[in-house]
Design a protein around this motif. Structure first.
Motif, PDB file in Angstrom:
ATOM      1  N   ALA A   1      13.658   2.225   3.155  1.00 23.88           N
ATOM      2  CA  ALA A   1      13.522   3.294   4.070  1.00 23.88           C
ATOM      3  C   ALA A   1      13.171   3.127   5.016  1.00 23.88           C
ATOM      4  O   ALA A   1      13.381   3.959   6.047  1.00 23.88           O
ATOM      5  N   TRP A   2      12.575   2.092   5.212  1.00 26.08           N
ATOM      6  CA  TRP A   2      11.844   2.336   7.023  1.00 26.08           C
ATOM      7  C   TRP A   2      13.387   1.999   7.768  1.00 26.08           C
ATOM      8  O   TRP A   2      13.382   2.848   9.010  1.00 26.08           O
ATOM      9  N   LEU A   3      13.892   1.404   7.554  1.00 26.62           N
ATOM     10  CA  LEU A   3      15.149   0.827   8.512  1.00 26.62           C
ATOM     11  C   LEU A   3      16.086   2.289   8.766  1.00 26.62           C
ATOM     12  O   LEU A   3      16.020   2.608   9.580  1.00 26.62           O
TER      13      LEU A   3
ATOM     14  N   ASP B   1       0.537  -1.168  -0.327  1.00 30.36           N
ATOM     15  CA  ASP B   1       0.135  -0.077  -0.118  1.00 30.36           C
ATOM     16  C   ASP B   1       1.036   1.137   0.035  1.00 30.36           C
ATOM     17  O   ASP B   1       0.779   2.223  -1.026  1.00 30.36           O
ATOM     18  N   VAL B   2       1.471   1.278   0.891  1.00 30.07           N
ATOM     19  CA  VAL B   2       2.803   2.608   1.083  1.00 30.07           C
ATOM     20  C   VAL B   2       3.537   2.363  -0.352  1.00 30.07           C
ATOM     21  O   VAL B   2       4.289   3.506  -1.176  1.00 30.07           O
TER      22      VAL B   2
ATOM     23  N   LEU C   1       4.345   5.581   7.644  1.00 30.76           N
ATOM     24  CA  LEU C   1       4.971   5.877   9.055  1.00 30.76           C
ATOM     25  C   LEU C   1       4.422   4.877   9.486  1.00 30.76           C
ATOM     26  O   LEU C   1       4.372   2.952  10.975  1.00 30.76           O
ATOM     27  N   ARG C   2       3.286   5.177  10.165  1.00 26.67           N
ATOM     28  CA  ARG C   2       1.920   4.541  11.227  1.00 26.67           C
ATOM     29  C   ARG C   2       1.056   3.525  10.214  1.00 26.67           C
ATOM     30  O   ARG C   2       1.089   2.431  11.096  1.00 26.67           O
ATOM     31  N   THR C   3       1.150   3.646   9.294  1.00 23.62           N
ATOM     32  CA  THR C   3       0.868   2.099   8.181  1.00 23.62           C
ATOM     33  C   THR C   3       2.010   0.351   8.936  1.00 23.62           C
ATOM     34  O   THR C   3       1.407   0.444   8.746  1.00 23.62           O
ATOM     35  N   LEU C   4       3.140   1.269   8.108  1.00 21.51           N
ATOM     36  CA  LEU C   4       3.906   0.104   9.250  1.00 21.51           C
ATOM     37  C   LEU C   4       3.771  -0.378  10.141  1.00 21.51           C
ATOM     38  O   LEU C   4       4.379  -1.716  10.736  1.00 21.51           O
TER      39      LEU C   4
ATOM     40  N   VAL D   1      14.091   7.550  -0.773  1.00 20.66           N
ATOM     41  CA  VAL D   1      12.758   7.131  -0.111  1.00 20.66           C
ATOM     42  C   VAL D   1      12.447   7.865   0.706  1.00 20.66           C
ATOM     43  O   VAL D   1      12.451   7.544   1.963  1.00 20.66           O
ATOM     44  N   GLU D   2      11.167   8.709   0.890  1.00 21.33           N
ATOM     45  CA  GLU D   2      10.842   9.635   2.069  1.00 21.33           C
ATOM     46  C   GLU D   2       9.452   8.480   2.218  1.00 21.33           C
ATOM     47  O   GLU D   2       8.522   9.330   1.514  1.00 21.33           O
TER      48      GLU D   2
END
Length: 290
Positions: free
Chosen positions: A244-246, A229-230, A281-284, A274-275
């Motif tokens: 990117a999350w890491l 989704d993101v 971030l809440r979704t992940l 990727v920002e």
């Protein structure tokens, strides 16, 4: 945010002593054959991806002499030696390979000394930049003391510049620190597996690099609706979102995604640009909550 190749430095760098490591590095394990055993399917392609990694500005390559075994270190030497002065090659000891392709522990003094010398010889270097002690089935602090002391002795002899630990508990990290400085912790961690959240933060407070292995899920790649989704919203790949999350999770996280493809290498590097928004971030974060 972009899906084009960008220099790894866009994610910032991390210093270990006088070594400056790009936060997006390269994990060389996949250069060996199936199940990390034997030669690569395409030797020229394996050499090309190593050269492309260094050419793209990556200064952090992760390897081990038990990848193959010996195959990956031989490829690194062939592709990159003499090494650029800014390149850090991190290796691991503490396991070995058997003919049935298993990964049993190799933590005795003789095995560790032999492993360090094997890495020195195969990589053709006088000193190893960073050596991670890989623990196996135990999380008890006492079990780490003897093997880490062996590596600390080899460091004092000038064969190793910096020490790290891998596949360890927080208690084992503390036990190692009582023996010698710990520059790096390498554990299993990604957007869906966050048991090390507290350890990541403690390492950041102490200036210790945290290097997650299997940042994309390993032999079973991450398949999460939240990632998809993101990624769809940003116009990038789910793989890039996971990396990117890491990078946004903590500044001490260094990535070593592996690939045998130059195209995938460049896609991994592009994750640095990727920002992720607060909403993304809440979704992940909800992935770990579930």
């Amino acid at each position: 945010m972009t899906s084009e190749t960008t220099a790894p430095a866009t994610a910032g760098n991390w210093k270990i002593g006088d070594l400056e490591l790009t936060r997006i590095g390269y994990g060389a394990m996949q250069l060996a054959g199936p199940k990390v055993w034997g030669p690569p399917r395409d030797r020229d392609a394996a050499l090309a991806v190593l050269r492309a990694a260094v050419g793209a500005g990556i200064t952090h390559i992760d390897t081990s002499d038990y990848y193959g075994p010996h195959v990956v270190n031989d490829l690194i030497r062939e592709a990159l030696h003499p090494y650029p002065g800014h390149l850090c090659i991190a290796t691991k000891v503490g396991a070995r390979r058997t003919p049935d392709r298993a990964w049993p522990a190799a933590l005795s003094r003789d095995e560790l000394v032999r492993a360090v010398h094997d890495n020195l010889r195969r990589l053709d270097v006088p000193v190893l930049d960073l050596v991670n002690l890989r623990m196996t089935d135990t999380r008890a602090a006492a079990d780490l003391v003897e093997p880490f002391t062996v590596l600390a002795d080899l460091r004092e002899q000038g064969l190793i510049r910096h020490l790290g630990v891998s596949n360890v508990s927080a208690e084992q990290v503390r036990a190692a620190q009582e023996i010698a400085p710990v520059a790096c912790v390498q554990n299993h961690y990604n957007v869906a597996l966050r048991e090390d959240d507290d350890l990541v933060d403690r390492c950041a407070e102490q200036g210790i690099a945290y290097v997650p292995f299997y940042p994309l899920g390993g032999f079973r790649p991450l398949q999460l609706d939240a990632l998809d989704d993101v990624a769809r919203d940003l116009g990038v790949s789910a793989r890039q979102v996971a990396l990117a999350w890491l990078l946004q999770r903590s500044p001490n996280i260094l990535l070593i995604p592996g690939t045998s493809s130059v195209a995938h290498l460049h896609a991994n590097i592009a994750a640095a640009a990727v920002e992720l928004s607060d909403r993304a971030l809440r979704t992940l974060d909800a992935v770990a909550t579930r």
